[in-house]
Design a protein around this motif. Structure first.
Motif, PDB file in Angstrom:
ATOM      1  N   UNK A  46       5.709   1.437   5.881  1.00  0.00           N
ATOM      2  CA  UNK A  46       5.307  -0.425   6.570  1.00  0.00           C
ATOM      3  C   UNK A  46       3.594   0.096   6.544  1.00  0.00           C
ATOM      4  N   UNK A  47       3.574   1.560   7.390  1.00  0.00           N
ATOM      5  CA  UNK A  47       2.441   1.523   7.295  1.00  0.00           C
ATOM      6  C   UNK A  47       1.268   2.079   6.233  1.00  0.00           C
ATOM      7  N   UNK A  48       2.074   2.473   5.364  1.00  0.00           N
ATOM      8  CA  UNK A  48       0.949   2.683   3.647  1.00  0.00           C
ATOM      9  C   UNK A  48       0.709   1.349   3.547  1.00  0.00           C
ATOM     10  N   UNK A  49       2.042   0.326   3.357  1.00  0.00           N
ATOM     11  CA  UNK A  49       2.201  -0.333   2.816  1.00  0.00           C
ATOM     12  C   UNK A  49       0.707  -1.559   3.538  1.00  0.00           C
ATOM     13  N   UNK A  50       0.675  -1.701   4.819  1.00  0.00           N
ATOM     14  CA  UNK A  50      -0.583  -1.747   5.249  1.00  0.00           C
ATOM     15  C   UNK A  50      -1.816  -1.853   4.891  1.00  0.00           C
ATOM     16  N   UNK A  51      -1.205   0.056   4.850  1.00  0.00           N
ATOM     17  CA  UNK A  51      -2.864   0.291   4.514  1.00  0.00           C
ATOM     18  C   UNK A  51      -3.663  -0.044   3.195  1.00  0.00           C
ATOM     19  N   UNK A  52      -2.908  -0.087   2.202  1.00  0.00           N
ATOM     20  CA  UNK A  52      -2.939  -0.633   0.796  1.00  0.00           C
ATOM     21  C   UNK A  52      -3.392  -2.396   0.571  1.00  0.00           C
ATOM     22  N   UNK A  53      -2.521  -2.863   2.216  1.00  0.00           N
ATOM     23  CA  UNK A  53      -3.481  -4.681   2.117  1.00  0.00           C
ATOM     24  C   UNK A  53      -4.553  -4.376   2.283  1.00  0.00           C
TER      25      UNK A  53
END
Lengths: 361, 480
Positions: free
Chosen positions: A144-151
């Motif tokens: 989830x952290x990296x998904x948000x970083x991508x966003x």
């Protein structure tokens, strides 16, 4: 055939896609655009395959449950996953907004991130998990952290584009801001590339990279002449961007993306990234820390920087409510927010120490 | 006008605390001071920070020392526990409370307010609207609209007036409260943290195998009574095959209350033991100082005719292999054994990373065989004469290091986390949606006017309205 074959394939595909998207922007031929999309999808599919294979390899080496063997435990794996999320977000965006122009901005981030892996020479070895990381929380927290970083990366590029489109005068603070940001980005990456081509060594650890190699071919060179001319070139490059930023603006304007749309995408990606970051990054991270160490918050640098990032985006979301803050000012906040993300992700691991030292391997 | 004039200082302070600008200033203050706190190392010996400052600013030792003195005075070396950082957090909390109280009545009114029928003129000014005419009867179109709205999850009300029949419906009015639920959750988390600071503690307990403790230790000299006894029955480290990298470390614990064993549990990192609100977390381990020679050796001795027996022995003692006349004499022990190029054994660590015993075997007074038996290498357990000595454990020489925590506030923090997830979901992924469908008959055909509004995610809602219009049109075509 193992995961690295497919990772290599996806890197090549993304770099080709980057070139094709930029060509597409220049010539605006639908066919070129389709080729670019096909290349991106090919890269994405092979990267997905590679991630799956790495996962399997990891669970074989670590001899632990499949769910716990998430290949997200070092800088190399996390960067790869970041790129995967970014491309996924982009493909959704391309499909939804029926606009390929963003590809020319997103694929370079992907290509740069993958190139950074090779430039920094970070370890690609599979390492078994230390006991603290053996938890089911690893999967949700890190993914989830990296998904948000991508966003947030998406909001960064659209925010920057917004500033490019909406600034007029060279003396305008917002204009100076985006030219500085862009030139610092390009200069830093070029300097790192130069380090790589000068030393051509496989660096064993991040610490070694920082101490012995980083910027040693340019800004921190032992030769005063090389160092001085690097700084001079850096300043000259910024001046060049600043002087001819108008040309860049003309190019972005020709993409047929309205500034309202840029503003909306910036907002939307933060509106998706922020709650996911809060939940996956901060809350799940705190719960995990509570179970592993008996402390849900210890103010260690990674935690503190996550909180700083969180405040930046909370600031963004609230500043849209202040009268007179719509537009350029909030776009600046969005761009700065991503700087905080980069520091949380890379800077803390490279420069500061703390409990989250998995990246130092 | 009169109200403006009569603003007291209290009102002005209230307005300041309720403003978004003040929130933004707070965000910036917390973020900027926190940055300093991540650069200056917290709660460490001064030398570390002096070195850091010397490197960072390229200054001499003395200058760095006096600079650190200034930082220390300003509490930057332990800033997250300083009075001024707590004050900023307090301001932040006050800001959250006051701005929420300030806005809540208006929002509650919006939540409670039921959707009402609107005039045609009003509907035509709405940002999301659709107009079309069909050859149909108004009553049939109304039925179709009701069923279509139901299919989209709306339960419409009906009103008839001079401008035809109007169906109106709304959904998600409570989602307007999402922001306030999020704000409340932050306050809950802060409150939980404060409760933890005042009524809880963090301590450590290093417990050797076989020993019992009724205290945890906060510093070297602060004892905290647990209210029960905790015994470490055993401690084991499991390694990744062929390496000295720990895969898991595990302690077998027993809780003893009033002389009775009330709980038994093995703990590993990420899986603690909780008893009476006190939680024990596996965090480290080590060798008991000066205890390496005094442990109990647990061996499983298997003779060549299959007889086996578990024995407990010590270094320097002897044991017999059952059913044979062979005896073993334990001569030496190493906590971490390795061999150099010439094949000579040496100890490479003080920790029990690779324990081994050196045993001499005798038969009728004559030494037959001797060698190292390694706990992690079963291939060293088989003897040349077909007997086997399995090295099970060397017990009583290691301690398990545990974090001990009591935090009555953690429950509230978790509650805040759950609430925050709910609040954020409501705020970012849901919205207050309202739809009006006005149906009027005009010269044998019906005119349909759809108006709609949503406080968030309007693009997605517009697609829904598009779908609704499609349903009403498609139904018409189907009848032709």
């Amino acid at each position: 055939m193992n995961s690295s074959t497919f990772f290599g394939l996806s890197t090549v595909a993304y770099i080709l896609a980057m070139v094709t998207y930029i060509t597409y922007l220049a010539f605006r031929k639908a066919r070129i655009g389709i080729v670019a999309t096909v290349l991106t999808v090919t890269g994405f599919v092979s990267q997905t395959l590679a991630l799956g294979m790495r996962w399997k390899e990891f669970s074989d080496v670590g001899q632990m449950g499949f769910l716990r063997a998430v290949p997200l435990t070092n800088l190399y794996e996390s960067l790869i996953f970041f790129v995967w999320c970014l491309i996924l977000a982009y493909l959704i965006m391309e499909f939804k907004y029926k606009n390929r122009s963003f590809g020319a901005f997103i694929t370079p981030i992907a290509a740069i991130a993958l190139a950074f892996i090779d430039i920094s020479g970070m370890s690609k070895n599979i390492q078994p998990l230390v006991p603290a990381l053996q938890s089911n929380w690893l999967l949700v927290h890190v993914m989830m952290s990296f998904f948000s970083y991508a966003m947030f990366a998406v909001s960064f590029s659209t925010g920057l584009m917004y500033l490019i489109v909406r600034t007029e005068k060279r003396s305008e603070p917002a204009y100076i801001f985006w030219t500085v940001m862009l030139s610092v980005f390009v200069i830093t990456l070029s300097a790192m590339g130069l380090d790589y081509f000068t030393f051509k060594v496989a660096i064993k650890s991040q610490e070694e990279l920082i101490k012995s190699y980083l910027f040693k071919a340019s800004f921190l060179s032992s030769s005063a002449f090389v160092a001085a001319s690097s700084w001079a070139i850096g300043v000259a490059f910024f001046f060049f961007i600043w002087r001819f930023g108008g040309a860049l603006k003309k190019m972005v304007v020709s993409f047929n993306i309205s500034h309202e749309m840029l503003d909306e995408i910036t907002y939307k990606s933060i509106a998706i990234g922020f709650p996911i970051f809060t939940l996956g990054g901060l809350i799940f991270g705190a719960i995990w820390a509570d179970q592993a160490w008996g402390k849900y918050w210890t103010w260690d640098p990674k935690e503190t920087w996550s909180l700083i990032t969180w405040f930046f985006y909370a600031f963004y979301l609230h500043s849209r409510l202040i009268r007179g803050w719509k537009g350029k000012k909030v776009a600046i906040v969005a761009v700065l927010g991503f700087m905080a993300v980069i520091f949380t992700y890379l800077g803390v691991n490279l420069l500061l120490s703390g409990l989250h030292s998995y990246g130092s391997q | 006008m009169e109200k403006e004039k009569s603003k007291t200082i209290m009102d002005k302070i209230w307005d300041m605390f309720a403003s978004v600008k003040f929130a933004v200033v707070n965000f910036a203050l917390i973020a900027l001071t926190s940055i300093v706190g991540t650069v200056v190392e917290q709660q460490v010996e001064p030398e570390k920070n002096i070195k850091l400052l010397m490197k960072m600013f390229g200054i001499e030792y003395d200058a760095a020392q006096s600079l650190l003195g200034v930082l220390d005075k300003m509490r930057f070396t332990d800033m997250y526990h300083s009075w001024w950082f707590l004050a900023i957090l307090l301001l932040f909390a006050a800001n959250l409370i006051i701005c929420s109280i300030d806005r809540l009545p208006r929002v509650l009114k919006l939540v409670r307010e039921k959707a009402r029928p609107l005039s045609i003129e009003h509907l035509e000014k709405m940002s999301v609207k659709k107009v079309f005419s069909q050859k149909d009867k108004a009553s049939h179109m109304k039925e179709l609209a009701v069923s279509s709205l139901n299919r989209l999850g709306f339960k419409p009300f009906e009103s008839s007036g001079g401008q035809g029949t109007q169906l109106y419906a709304e959904k998600g009015n409570f989602t307007r409260l999402g922001v306030y639920i999020t704000h409340l959750s932050i306050l809950l988390i802060l409150a939980g943290a404060v409760i933890g600071i005042f009524f809880g503690y963090n301590a450590v307990l290093n417990l050797p195998e076989g020993e019992v403790s009724s205290f945890a230790y906060k510093d070297r000299d602060t004892q905290i009574p647990l209210g029960f006894d905790l015994r470490c029955d055993n401690f084991e480290v499991e390694y990744y095959p062929g390496t000295d990298m720990p895969k898991a470390y595990k302690s077998w614990l027993t809780v003893i209350k009033n002389g009775k064993e009330v709980m038994k549990k093995s703990i590993v990192v990420n899986d603690p033991l909780t008893y009476e609100g006190i939680t024990f977390y596996q965090s480290s381990y080590g060798a008991v100082p000066n205890g390496m020679g005094n442990g109990i050796l647990l061996l499983n001795v298997v003779s060549d005719n299959g007889k086996s027996q578990q024995i407990k022995t010590k270094i320097g003692e002897s044991f017999a292999i059952p059913g044979t006349s062979v005896t073993g004499h334990i001569v030496d022990f190493s906590p971490a054994l390795s061999f150099d190029q010439t094949g000579k054994a040496f100890t490479y660590a003080g920790q029990m990373t690779n324990p081994a015993v050196y045993i001499e075997f005798f038969e009728s007074g004559k030494m037959k065989y001797s060698g190292w038996l390694l706990k992690r290498y079963p291939q060293t357990w088989s003897l040349p004469d077909g007997n086997r000595v399995e090295f099970l454990d060397y017990w009583g020489v290691e301690y398990t290091g545990m974090q001990v925590r009591k935090d009555p506030g953690v429950f509230i923090v978790y509650l805040g986390c759950i609430l925050m997830a709910i609040g954020l979901y409501m705020t970012f992924f849901m919205s207050h949606k309202r739809i009006w469908v006005n149906i009027s008959e005009e010269k044998g055909s019906v005119k349909v006017l759809i108006g709609a509004s949503a406080n968030r995610n309007r693009a997605a809602f517009e697609q829904k309205i598009e779908k609704l219009a499609g349903m009403l049109n498609a139904g018409q075509k189907g009848e032709k």
